[in-house]
Design an enzyme around this catalytic site. Structure first.
Site, PDB file in Angstrom:
ATOM      1  N   GLU A   1       0.852  -1.362  -0.016  1.00  0.00           N
ATOM      2  CA  GLU A   1       0.110  -0.055   0.128  1.00  0.00           C
ATOM      3  C   GLU A   1       1.060   1.243  -0.101  1.00  0.00           C
ATOM      4  O   GLU A   1       0.749   2.103   0.871  1.00  0.00           O
ATOM      5  CB  GLU A   1      -0.945   0.124   1.248  1.00  0.00           C
ATOM      6  CG  GLU A   1      -1.746  -1.243   1.422  1.00  0.00           C
ATOM      7  CD  GLU A   1      -2.605  -1.219   2.718  1.00  0.00           C
ATOM      8  OE1 GLU A   1      -2.222  -0.305   3.478  1.00  0.00           O
ATOM      9  OE2 GLU A   1      -3.198  -2.201   3.097  1.00  0.00           O
ATOM     10  N   PRO A   2       1.716   1.743  -1.045  1.00  0.00           N
ATOM     11  CA  PRO A   2       2.823   2.456  -0.928  1.00  0.00           C
ATOM     12  C   PRO A   2       2.016   3.726  -1.236  1.00  0.00           C
ATOM     13  O   PRO A   2       1.152   3.732  -2.167  1.00  0.00           O
ATOM     14  CB  PRO A   2       3.547   2.215  -1.860  1.00  0.00           C
ATOM     15  CG  PRO A   2       2.965   1.366  -3.043  1.00  0.00           C
ATOM     16  CD  PRO A   2       1.988   0.532  -2.153  1.00  0.00           C
TER      17      PRO A   2
ATOM     18  N   CYS B   1      -1.606  34.075   9.582  1.00  0.00           N
ATOM     19  CA  CYS B   1      -1.384  34.850  10.918  1.00  0.00           C
ATOM     20  C   CYS B   1      -0.952  33.653  11.971  1.00  0.00           C
ATOM     21  O   CYS B   1      -1.445  33.506  12.763  1.00  0.00           O
ATOM     22  CB  CYS B   1      -2.515  35.565  11.291  1.00  0.00           C
ATOM     23  SG  CYS B   1      -2.832  36.713  10.082  1.00  0.00           S
TER      24      CYS B   1
HETATM   25  N1  LLP Z   1      -1.472   2.014   4.573  1.00  0.00           N
HETATM   26  C1  LLP Z   1      -1.960   2.526   5.712  1.00  0.00           C
HETATM   27  C2  LLP Z   1      -2.787   1.470   6.511  1.00  0.00           C
HETATM   28  C3  LLP Z   1      -1.447   3.801   5.931  1.00  0.00           C
HETATM   29  O1  LLP Z   1      -1.788   4.262   7.249  1.00  0.00           O
HETATM   30  C4  LLP Z   1      -0.690   4.397   5.361  1.00  0.00           C
HETATM   31  C5  LLP Z   1      -0.382   5.868   5.814  1.00  0.00           C
HETATM   32  C6  LLP Z   1      -0.297   3.997   4.033  1.00  0.00           C
HETATM   33  C7  LLP Z   1      -0.631   2.732   3.503  1.00  0.00           C
HETATM   34  C8  LLP Z   1       0.695   4.853   3.094  1.00  0.00           C
HETATM   35  O2  LLP Z   1       1.827   5.112   3.693  1.00  0.00           O
HETATM   36  P1  LLP Z   1       3.261   5.756   2.830  1.00  0.00           P
HETATM   37  O3  LLP Z   1       3.588   4.687   1.805  1.00  0.00           O
HETATM   38  O4  LLP Z   1       2.655   7.001   2.247  1.00  0.00           O
HETATM   39  O5  LLP Z   1       4.191   5.883   3.939  1.00  0.00           O
HETATM   40  N2  LLP Z   1       0.895  12.748   6.811  1.00  0.00           N
HETATM   41  C9  LLP Z   1       1.937  12.173   6.997  1.00  0.00           C
HETATM   42  C10 LLP Z   1       1.896  10.727   6.672  1.00  0.00           C
HETATM   43  C11 LLP Z   1       1.011   9.583   7.279  1.00  0.00           C
HETATM   44  C12 LLP Z   1       0.783   8.514   6.637  1.00  0.00           C
HETATM   45  C13 LLP Z   1      -0.529   7.680   7.256  1.00  0.00           C
HETATM   46  N3  LLP Z   1      -0.626   6.577   6.835  1.00  0.00           N
HETATM   47  C14 LLP Z   1       3.359  12.875   6.234  1.00  0.00           C
HETATM   48  O6  LLP Z   1       2.845  13.909   5.718  1.00  0.00           O
HETATM   49  O7  LLP Z   1       4.406  12.434   6.590  1.00  0.00           O
END
Ligand code: LLP
Length: 421
Positions: free
Chosen positions: A279-280, A348
């Site tokens: 799930e990237p 602000c």
């Molecule tokens: N699968 C699940 C269950 C997740 O909770 C997430 C991300 C992903 C896949 C995807 O993960 P990734 O491959 O993008 O690392 N807002 C934060 C990141 C929050 C990630 C939440 N979950 C930031 O800006 O760094």
């Protein structure tokens, strides 16, 4: 390959930043700023990186929609054959609107409502990643009310330290996500007794912006031990979902290659016939996007000099929220002595900054590109200070597509009412 490069401007000695074959300067003129700009080639090349690293293995890459949910981007992944990881009914609607295949959708998240469950069952998604015992019961009941069986995986929490920012690590005991792996065996027995459920797999996701492959392999081993126990209990699974999490370079990080990241995990899974799911989010889109912004004012201060730009924390929350670093480059670099600037927005709040202490040569009206903004940029934007959200543009070679119009101020209060006495 780098999809954001300085290229020379014909007839001058100057260079200017391009996205694929298009100068960002032209995009700013056509669509104004702030504007998110994405490279389709960068996304496709990241997706193919996963495919190549998984070649020969039964696997499905489900793009995590939360990273960037614009339907224009989703359609790119749909055409590449991706599945999707969603966390709300809203994200499911986007996937369908973008031409995505519902039968390749996994639905994660701790708070699925009955309505979201009904819609996802009716659409025929691949699997629900169930995060609690209470959710198992609710999902079974909802499925039975539709005379259906809902496909499920239990999201287990392997209690592995992903060594990342505490706000984005999700696989530790103290997190709200998943069920404790020690309780999983019992919960699978319970799930097997529920008539509305069809057990398909197991899922885990340990965190985001991971730079070390070891915690993922450790989690995979723990999940595999569980799968073997379940097999002994007579429960067979057809897939194992190992979540997302691969990190990207924001500043000077050296993330592993797709092969190095997945290698140790694939070794753990060698000889297993379950389909592997991933799930990237960030690694597919993070470095495929920049936030293009223009300098409104230069403001020399006693201690610090400020460059006040037309993008702000409402457009890109990551610096304010996580103290995250994003590289900031002049779109058309000037010769001369650099000075140190605080790159700040018009909001602000003292927390409204995009970068501290950046060495640049700047003049009012110059364009800046805030890098690595493709993931968790637009999706986490807001209308704080009644700021219309930015436009979004997708570049493919020399072609430019506007995939989201800039909001208008009137849009922002269109659903508000002045009470009539
Ligand atoms: N699968 C699940 C269950 C997740 O909770 C997430 C991300 C992903 C896949 C995807 O993960 P990734 O491959 O993008 O690392 N807002 C934060 C990141 C929050 C990630 C939440 N979950 C930031 O800006 O760094």
């Amino acid at each position: 390959m780098n999809h954001f490069e300085l290229k020379s401007v014909a007839g001058t000695g100057a260079t200017t930043l391009h996205v694929e074959d298009v100068p960002l300067q032209e995009i700013a003129e056509q669509f104004q700023t702030p504007c998110y700009v994405y490279s389709e080639a960068a996304m496709a090349s990241a997706f193919r990186g996963y495919q190549q690293a998984l070649a020969g293995r039964d696997a499905m890459v489900c793009y995590a929609v939360k990273a960037n949910s614009n339907i224009g981007l989703l359609s790119v992944f749909a055409k590449l054959g991706a599945g999707f990881d969603i966390v709300s009914g809203g994200e499911l609607a986007r996937v369908i609107a973008a031409g995505g295949d519902a039968s390749k959708v996994v639905f994660s998240g701790v708070g699925k409502t009955r309505q979201e469950m009904r819609d996802a069952i009716a659409t025929g998604i691949f699997c629900f990643n169930v995060e609690s015992a209470a959710e198992l019961d609710r999902l079974s009941e909802v499925a039975l009310s539709l005379n259906k069986r809902a496909p499920i995986a239990l999201r287990v929490n392997p209690d592995v330290d992903p060594k990342t920012h505490p706000y984005i690590s999700t696989g530790l005991k103290c997190n709200k996500f998943g069920v404790a792996i020690a309780q999983a065996r019992e919960l699978y027995q319970h799930a097997a007794s529920l008539k509305g459920l069809e057990i398909r797999g197991v899922a885990c996701h340990i965190g985001s912006q991971l730079l070390d492959p070891a915690p993922l392999a450790e989690a995979a081993q723990k999940v595999l031990n569980l799968v073997e126990q379940l097999n002994a209990d007579g429960i067979t699974l057809s897939h194992i979902d190992l979540g997302g999490g691969l990190g990207i370079r924001y500043r000077d990080e050296t993330p592993p290659t797709y092969a190095d990241y997945l290698g140790p995990l694939l070794k753990v899974m060698a000889g297993r016939k379950e389909k592997l799911l991933f799930e990237p989010g960030r690694s597919l889109v993070g470095n495929a996007g920049v936030l293009l912004t223009r300098i409104e004012y230069l403001k020399p201060g006693e201690e610090k000099s400020f460059a006040v730009v037309d993008a702000a924390m409402n457009d890109l929350a990551r610096p304010a929220l996580y103290d995250a670093w994003h590289d900031i480059d002049a779109v058309t670099p000037r010769a001369g002595a650099t000075a140190s600037y605080e790159i700040v927005g018009p909001i602000c709040e003292s927390g409204d900054f995009l970068g501290h202490d950046r060495l640049l040569v700047l003049e009012e009206g110059d364009l800046l590109a805030i890098r690595s903004a493709g993931a968790y940029g637009m999706t986490m934007s807001s209308n704080y200070n009644t700021r219309p959200r930015a436009a979004e543009v997708l570049v493919h070679g020399k072609h430019v597509f506007q995939i989201r119009e800039r909001e208008k101020v009137a849009d922002l209060f269109a659903r508000e009412r002045v009470p009539q006495p």
